[in-house]
Design a protein around this motif. Structure first.
Motif, PDB file in Angstrom:
ATOM      1  N   UNK A  74     -12.027   8.120  -1.144  1.00 48.66           N
ATOM      2  CA  UNK A  74     -10.911   7.191  -1.297  1.00 48.66           C
ATOM      3  C   UNK A  74     -10.257   6.992   0.070  1.00 48.66           C
ATOM      4  N   UNK A  75     -10.235   5.764   0.555  1.00 47.57           N
ATOM      5  CA  UNK A  75      -9.726   5.496   1.894  1.00 47.57           C
ATOM      6  C   UNK A  75      -8.229   5.211   1.865  1.00 47.57           C
ATOM      7  N   UNK A  76      -7.683   4.875   3.024  1.00 40.92           N
ATOM      8  CA  UNK A  76      -6.277   4.503   3.114  1.00 40.92           C
ATOM      9  C   UNK A  76      -6.080   3.093   2.576  1.00 40.92           C
ATOM     10  N   UNK A  77      -4.908   2.865   1.967  1.00 41.45           N
ATOM     11  CA  UNK A  77      -4.545   1.554   1.466  1.00 41.45           C
ATOM     12  C   UNK A  77      -3.115   1.259   1.867  1.00 41.45           C
ATOM     13  N   UNK A  78      -2.787  -0.019   1.979  1.00 41.11           N
ATOM     14  CA  UNK A  78      -1.421  -0.427   2.254  1.00 41.11           C
ATOM     15  C   UNK A  78      -0.775  -0.924   0.977  1.00 41.11           C
ATOM     16  N   UNK A  79       0.457  -0.512   0.740  1.00 35.90           N
ATOM     17  CA  UNK A  79       1.207  -0.925  -0.446  1.00 35.90           C
ATOM     18  C   UNK A  79       2.273  -1.931  -0.026  1.00 35.90           C
ATOM     19  N   UNK A  80       2.204  -3.115  -0.594  1.00 40.10           N
ATOM     20  CA  UNK A  80       3.204  -4.140  -0.316  1.00 40.10           C
ATOM     21  C   UNK A  80       3.886  -4.545  -1.609  1.00 40.10           C
ATOM     22  N   UNK A  81       4.933  -5.349  -1.491  1.00 38.86           N
ATOM     23  CA  UNK A  81       5.673  -5.767  -2.667  1.00 38.86           C
ATOM     24  C   UNK A  81       5.733  -7.271  -2.797  1.00 38.86           C
ATOM     25  N   UNK A  82       5.967  -7.736  -4.018  1.00 37.50           N
ATOM     26  CA  UNK A  82       6.149  -9.158  -4.259  1.00 37.50           C
ATOM     27  C   UNK A  82       7.464  -9.646  -3.673  1.00 37.50           C
ATOM     28  N   UNK A  83       8.346  -8.714  -3.373  1.00 39.40           N
ATOM     29  CA  UNK A  83       9.655  -9.021  -2.790  1.00 39.40           C
ATOM     30  C   UNK A  83      10.274  -7.695  -2.370  1.00 39.40           C
ATOM     31  N   UNK A  84      11.455  -7.759  -1.766  1.00 38.06           N
ATOM     32  CA  UNK A  84      12.159  -6.510  -1.482  1.00 38.06           C
ATOM     33  C   UNK A  84      12.638  -5.893  -2.794  1.00 38.06           C
ATOM     34  N   UNK A  85      12.789  -4.583  -2.811  1.00 37.82           N
ATOM     35  CA  UNK A  85      13.217  -3.848  -4.013  1.00 37.82           C
ATOM     36  C   UNK A  85      12.320  -4.120  -5.213  1.00 37.82           C
ATOM     37  N   UNK A  86      11.028  -4.234  -4.959  1.00 36.14           N
ATOM     38  CA  UNK A  86      10.081  -4.469  -6.051  1.00 36.14           C
ATOM     39  C   UNK A  86       9.627  -3.171  -6.716  1.00 36.14           C
ATOM     40  N   UNK A  87       9.944  -2.026  -6.098  1.00 29.59           N
ATOM     41  CA  UNK A  87       9.510  -0.742  -6.648  1.00 29.59           C
ATOM     42  C   UNK A  87       8.357  -0.122  -5.881  1.00 29.59           C
ATOM     43  N   UNK A  88       8.202  -0.503  -4.613  1.00 27.04           N
ATOM     44  CA  UNK A  88       7.088   0.015  -3.809  1.00 27.04           C
ATOM     45  C   UNK A  88       7.098   1.528  -3.711  1.00 27.04           C
ATOM     46  N   UNK A  89       8.260   2.099  -3.417  1.00 24.26           N
ATOM     47  CA  UNK A  89       8.320   3.552  -3.229  1.00 24.26           C
ATOM     48  C   UNK A  89       8.031   4.285  -4.530  1.00 24.26           C
ATOM     49  N   UNK A  90       8.529   3.764  -5.644  1.00 21.81           N
ATOM     50  CA  UNK A  90       8.264   4.380  -6.943  1.00 21.81           C
ATOM     51  C   UNK A  90       6.768   4.379  -7.237  1.00 21.81           C
ATOM     52  N   UNK A  91       6.117   3.250  -7.049  1.00 15.20           N
ATOM     53  CA  UNK A  91       4.682   3.158  -7.342  1.00 15.20           C
ATOM     54  C   UNK A  91       3.879   3.991  -6.353  1.00 15.20           C
ATOM     55  N   UNK A  92       4.234   3.925  -5.064  1.00 16.12           N
ATOM     56  CA  UNK A  92       3.511   4.704  -4.056  1.00 16.12           C
ATOM     57  C   UNK A  92       3.637   6.199  -4.342  1.00 16.12           C
ATOM     58  N   UNK A  93       4.843   6.661  -4.603  1.00 10.62           N
ATOM     59  CA  UNK A  93       5.056   8.078  -4.911  1.00 10.62           C
ATOM     60  C   UNK A  93       4.345   8.468  -6.206  1.00 10.62           C
ATOM     61  N   UNK A  94       4.372   7.568  -7.187  1.00 11.07           N
ATOM     62  CA  UNK A  94       3.699   7.847  -8.456  1.00 11.07           C
ATOM     63  C   UNK A  94       2.201   7.994  -8.287  1.00 11.07           C
ATOM     64  N   UNK A  95       1.610   7.145  -7.470  1.00 13.58           N
ATOM     65  CA  UNK A  95       0.165   7.248  -7.216  1.00 13.58           C
ATOM     66  C   UNK A  95      -0.174   8.539  -6.468  1.00 13.58           C
ATOM     67  N   UNK A  96       0.686   8.913  -5.510  1.00 16.79           N
ATOM     68  CA  UNK A  96       0.460  10.166  -4.792  1.00 16.79           C
ATOM     69  C   UNK A  96       0.598  11.359  -5.732  1.00 16.79           C
ATOM     70  N   UNK A  97       1.591  11.318  -6.624  1.00 10.32           N
ATOM     71  CA  UNK A  97       1.770  12.399  -7.595  1.00 10.32           C
ATOM     72  C   UNK A  97       0.575  12.491  -8.537  1.00 10.32           C
ATOM     73  N   UNK A  98       0.053  11.342  -8.939  1.00  4.48           N
ATOM     74  CA  UNK A  98      -1.122  11.321  -9.811  1.00  4.48           C
ATOM     75  C   UNK A  98      -2.326  11.916  -9.101  1.00  4.48           C
ATOM     76  N   UNK A  99      -2.501  11.568  -7.840  1.00  3.86           N
ATOM     77  CA  UNK A  99      -3.617  12.120  -7.068  1.00  3.86           C
ATOM     78  C   UNK A  99      -3.520  13.635  -6.968  1.00  3.86           C
TER      79      UNK A  99
END
Length: 229
Positions: A1-26
């Motif tokens: 699994x390589x590196x990926x960039x996480x972007x948002x549809x707008x500011x305050x879209x929940x990027x940190x929540x989703x990024x942290x959630x994916x890291x926690x799942x991993x």
């Protein structure tokens, strides 16, 4: 699994929540992880220097642990666009400097490395470059976080089109219910999600509901799947 960039549809879209959630799942799956926040505005002064709450969340879900400066090499105090925050302290952000500052983190070669952007896809670094150029420069697949609220379909589709126009692969998208009222009409809510699934033409990595304060990343992991390599 390589590196990926996480972007948002707008500011305050929940990027940190989703990024942290994916890291926690991993981590649940026994994988090594690293969350990177190349540039962050809206940082608070501490005895150790400026610290950004989003970057701290990514650091907390990076295993084995890494120093804060590895996660967030460029932190600025004003809660404004990064290029403006940098200008206020006499710094010009550049793609070359940003890439160099990520070299140490990327060299760790974790099982899952996620770089969280700032705001949306076209957030400027300077007058000629923007954060989208970082993904292009590093050749990173992209995860799009869609803040589920009124107008999200248009914002998400435009962002997905821009990602592909830049020659990058949309590895998946995840929805974050940032406006709880958006989900009150269950039938309409499901219709919106169906439209996103049909028009974004990329795997859906999960839909995270509006979560109460607390260990949100751990809770978010329950609703997510990891992107395919």
């Amino acid at each position: 699994m390589a590196a990926l960039l996480v972007t948002g549809s707008d500011t305050d879209a929940g990027k940190t929540l989703i990024t942290s959630g994916l890291l926690a799942l991993a981590r649940r799956q026994g994988l090594s992880t690293l969350g990177l926040k190349p540039v962050a505005s809206g940082s608070d002064p501490t005895d150790a220097g400026l610290r950004n709450s989003d970057a701290l969340a990514l650091q907390a879900h990076s295993h084995p642990p890494v120093p804060y400066t590895t996660v967030n090499p460029h932190a600025f105090a004003p809660a404004i666009a990064p290029h403006l925050a940098a200008r206020e302290v006499g710094i010009t952000l550049t793609l070359d400097a940003l890439s160099e500052s990520l070299r140490e983190g990327l060299a760790l070669d974790r099982d899952l490395t996620l770089l969280e952007g700032a705001g949306g896809w076209r957030v400027p670094l300077n007058e000629r470059e923007d954060l989208a150029d970082l993904a292009t420069h590093l050749g990173l697949p992209v995860i799009l976080v869609v803040g589920l609220r009124l107008g999200c379909i248009n914002h998400a589709r435009l962002t997905a089109e821009a990602i592909r126009a830049d020659g990058l692969r949309l590895a998946g998208w995840a929805g974050s219910l940032v406006d709880s009222s958006f989900g009150l009409d269950e039938a309409l809510y499901r219709d919106n999600l169906a439209t996103l699934e049909r028009t974004l033409d990329a795997p859906c990595l999960g839909i995270v509901p509006h979560l109460p304060a607390g260990e949100m990343a751990t809770a978010a992991a329950d609703y997510l799947v990891l992107p395919e390599s």
